[in-house]
Scaffold this motif. Structure first.
Motif, PDB file in Angstrom:
ATOM      1  N   UNK A   1       0.835  -1.201   0.000  1.00  0.00           N
ATOM      2  CA  UNK A   1       0.000   0.000   0.000  1.00  0.00           C
ATOM      3  C   UNK A   1       0.871   1.254   0.000  1.00  0.00           C
ATOM      4  N   UNK A   2       1.974   1.216   0.734  1.00  0.00           N
ATOM      5  CA  UNK A   2       2.884   2.367   0.789  1.00  0.00           C
ATOM      6  C   UNK A   2       3.404   2.692  -0.601  1.00  0.00           C
ATOM      7  N   UNK A   3       3.807   1.675  -1.339  1.00  0.00           N
ATOM      8  CA  UNK A   3       4.395   1.883  -2.660  1.00  0.00           C
ATOM      9  C   UNK A   3       3.422   2.529  -3.641  1.00  0.00           C
ATOM     10  N   UNK A   4       2.113   2.439  -3.363  1.00  0.00           N
ATOM     11  CA  UNK A   4       1.120   3.045  -4.251  1.00  0.00           C
ATOM     12  C   UNK A   4       0.779   4.480  -3.844  1.00  0.00           C
ATOM     13  N   UNK A   5       1.322   4.946  -2.730  1.00  0.00           N
ATOM     14  CA  UNK A   5       1.048   6.303  -2.248  1.00  0.00           C
ATOM     15  C   UNK A   5       2.003   7.308  -2.890  1.00  0.00           C
ATOM     16  N   UNK A   6       1.684   8.593  -2.709  1.00  0.00           N
ATOM     17  CA  UNK A   6       2.629   9.645  -3.090  1.00  0.00           C
ATOM     18  C   UNK A   6       3.769   9.651  -2.082  1.00  0.00           C
ATOM     19  N   UNK A   7       4.967   9.534  -2.557  1.00  0.00           N
ATOM     20  CA  UNK A   7       6.150   9.434  -1.696  1.00  0.00           C
ATOM     21  C   UNK A   7       6.791  10.810  -1.564  1.00  0.00           C
TER      22      UNK A   7
ATOM     23  N   UNK B   1      18.273  11.503  -0.866  1.00  0.00           N
ATOM     24  CA  UNK B   1      17.582  11.156  -2.114  1.00  0.00           C
ATOM     25  C   UNK B   1      17.319   9.663  -2.287  1.00  0.00           C
ATOM     26  N   UNK B   2      18.081   8.818  -1.571  1.00  0.00           N
ATOM     27  CA  UNK B   2      17.915   7.370  -1.745  1.00  0.00           C
ATOM     28  C   UNK B   2      17.086   6.737  -0.637  1.00  0.00           C
ATOM     29  N   UNK B   3      16.360   7.546   0.150  1.00  0.00           N
ATOM     30  CA  UNK B   3      15.631   7.012   1.302  1.00  0.00           C
ATOM     31  C   UNK B   3      14.606   5.967   0.902  1.00  0.00           C
ATOM     32  N   UNK B   4      13.804   6.243  -0.125  1.00  0.00           N
ATOM     33  CA  UNK B   4      12.772   5.275  -0.515  1.00  0.00           C
ATOM     34  C   UNK B   4      13.377   4.033  -1.165  1.00  0.00           C
TER      35      UNK B   4
ATOM     36  N   UNK C   1      14.437   2.019   1.755  1.00  0.00           N
ATOM     37  CA  UNK C   1      13.238   1.456   2.376  1.00  0.00           C
ATOM     38  C   UNK C   1      12.748   0.250   1.587  1.00  0.00           C
ATOM     39  N   UNK C   2      12.700   0.374   0.253  1.00  0.00           N
ATOM     40  CA  UNK C   2      12.254  -0.740  -0.577  1.00  0.00           C
ATOM     41  C   UNK C   2      13.147  -1.958  -0.430  1.00  0.00           C
ATOM     42  N   UNK C   3      14.469  -1.738  -0.365  1.00  0.00           N
ATOM     43  CA  UNK C   3      15.396  -2.844  -0.182  1.00  0.00           C
ATOM     44  C   UNK C   3      15.189  -3.513   1.170  1.00  0.00           C
ATOM     45  N   UNK C   4      14.916  -2.716   2.193  1.00  0.00           N
ATOM     46  CA  UNK C   4      14.712  -3.257   3.535  1.00  0.00           C
ATOM     47  C   UNK C   4      13.480  -4.145   3.598  1.00  0.00           C
TER      48      UNK C   4
ATOM     49  N   UNK D   1      10.159   9.347  -7.365  1.00  0.00           N
ATOM     50  CA  UNK D   1       8.962  10.120  -7.719  1.00  0.00           C
ATOM     51  C   UNK D   1       8.410  10.802  -6.480  1.00  0.00           C
ATOM     52  N   UNK D   2       7.643  11.857  -6.695  1.00  0.00           N
ATOM     53  CA  UNK D   2       7.001  12.540  -5.580  1.00  0.00           C
ATOM     54  C   UNK D   2       7.642  13.864  -5.252  1.00  0.00           C
ATOM     55  N   UNK D   3       6.917  14.711  -4.503  1.00  0.00           N
ATOM     56  CA  UNK D   3       7.419  16.047  -4.137  1.00  0.00           C
ATOM     57  C   UNK D   3       8.679  15.960  -3.285  1.00  0.00           C
ATOM     58  N   UNK D   4       9.517  16.963  -3.406  1.00  0.00           N
ATOM     59  CA  UNK D   4      10.785  17.020  -2.681  1.00  0.00           C
ATOM     60  C   UNK D   4      10.792  18.226  -1.750  1.00  0.00           C
ATOM     61  N   UNK D   5      11.361  18.045  -0.539  1.00  0.00           N
ATOM     62  CA  UNK D   5      11.382  19.088   0.484  1.00  0.00           C
ATOM     63  C   UNK D   5      12.810  19.290   0.978  1.00  0.00           C
ATOM     64  N   UNK D   6      13.073  20.489   1.528  1.00  0.00           N
ATOM     65  CA  UNK D   6      14.421  20.772   2.016  1.00  0.00           C
ATOM     66  C   UNK D   6      14.512  20.761   3.536  1.00  0.00           C
TER      67      UNK D   6
END
Length: 312
Positions: A187-193, A200-203, A206-209, A219-224
């Protein structure tokens, strides 16, 4: 060769280093509160003193010679060491004085500031001065003693002590907001990330984990700032990976959800208390470090002195 020639006057070294640091005589003169002519003469005098050209002068522009570049690096380190030693001398009498530090805004507001009253109570003789974080990595600046940085713990010329941040939590909007309930990692993978610019490699991590594939981790919005990203989750913009130390209050208060048990991951990045070797024995820094490090994740919880009960 006389010993005197090997020890140029301090004001000449200071002028030389400042010209290099500010990229020209004009700005260096402003920083030193001298005229441009005076600064130029000091640099020229230093070149006569050592008998080596430190700058190449073309069309009124200065560029370091290879010898000048090597010399400036050594001079800058010596000046920083001298400033640190003098500050340590001034403040070491009663172990009090001022400590100049910088911290990332979200970590400062969410983790450090709430703990500082305990430090003020235990070390009232030490005054903390916060330096703008834009200067947080520049330990050559005389007004910066230490900094809390985000990264892997390795910064040139600095000692680093881990504080917090490697425990990363998966957070989602409260029920009724966002893109539907999160009951599994699929379900997480189908959400806006939502993503943070410095991780930059956090998701992907997470996917590898969690063994999740078939989604775009970029993909998805980026924040500082993490604080901005947490706020974005509260209004339903998407899901996010945030250091638990920054978002535990919102999770506990129900402002955001932590939908999956063990839904986060362990990062190699975190928040570190850093300072240059030259300031390691600075009295106020030693006292602040001794108070701060026991608060790190996994460290024993220090006993906070109990304030006397007030009358009435």
């Amino acid at each position: 060769m006389s010993l005197r020639r090997l020890q140029p006057p301090l004001q000449l070294l200071r002028a030389f280093s400042t010209v290099v640091r500010f990229g020209g005589v004009s700005r260096a003169a402003e920083a030193l509160h001298l005229t441009q002519s005076a600064v130029s003469k000091q640099v020229q005098e230093l070149e006569r003193w050592v008998g080596v050209a430190l700058f190449e002068r073309t069309r009124k522009r200065l560029a370091l010679t290879p010898a000048g570049e090597r010399y400036e690096q050594a001079v800058r380190a010596l000046l920083a060491q001298l400033e640190a030693a003098t500050l340590e001398l001034i403040t070491s009498g009663d172990e009090g004085g001022a400590l100049h530090l910088s911290t990332l805004p979200t970590f400062g507001a969410k983790w450090l500031i709430p703990r500082l009253p305990a430090f003020q109570q235990s070390e009232p003789q030490v005054t903390l001065h916060f330096v703008p974080f834009v200067h947080g990595y520049d330990f050559q600046r005389p007004e910066l003693d230490c900094s809390i940085l985000f990264g892997d713990g390795h910064w040139p010329g600095a000692r680093s002590h881990y504080l917090a941040g490697q425990d990363v939590a998966l957070i989602a909007p409260k029920a009724g907001l966002g893109e539907g309930p999160v009951r599994s990692v699929r379900d997480v993978a189908r959400c806006t990330l939502l993503r943070h610019v410095t991780v930059p490699d956090a998701w992907q991590r997470w996917g590898e984990t969690h063994g999740v594939t078939g989604f775009d981790p970029l993909a998805g919005p980026q924040f500082d700032q993490f604080q901005t990203m947490i706020r974005a989750v509260t209004v339903g913009m998407g899901v996010a990976l945030v250091p638990r130390c920054l978002v535990q209050d919102e999770i506990s208060a129900g402002v955001v959800d932590e939908p999956l048990a063990d839904g986060g991951y362990r990062s190699t990045l975190g928040y570190w208390f850093c300072y240059p070797e030259a300031r390691a024995r600075l009295g106020p820094l030693v006292r602040f470090r001794s108070w701060l490090l026991p608060l790190a994740e996994g460290a024993p919880t220090p006993v906070t002195p109990t304030a006397p009960a007030s009358a009435g």
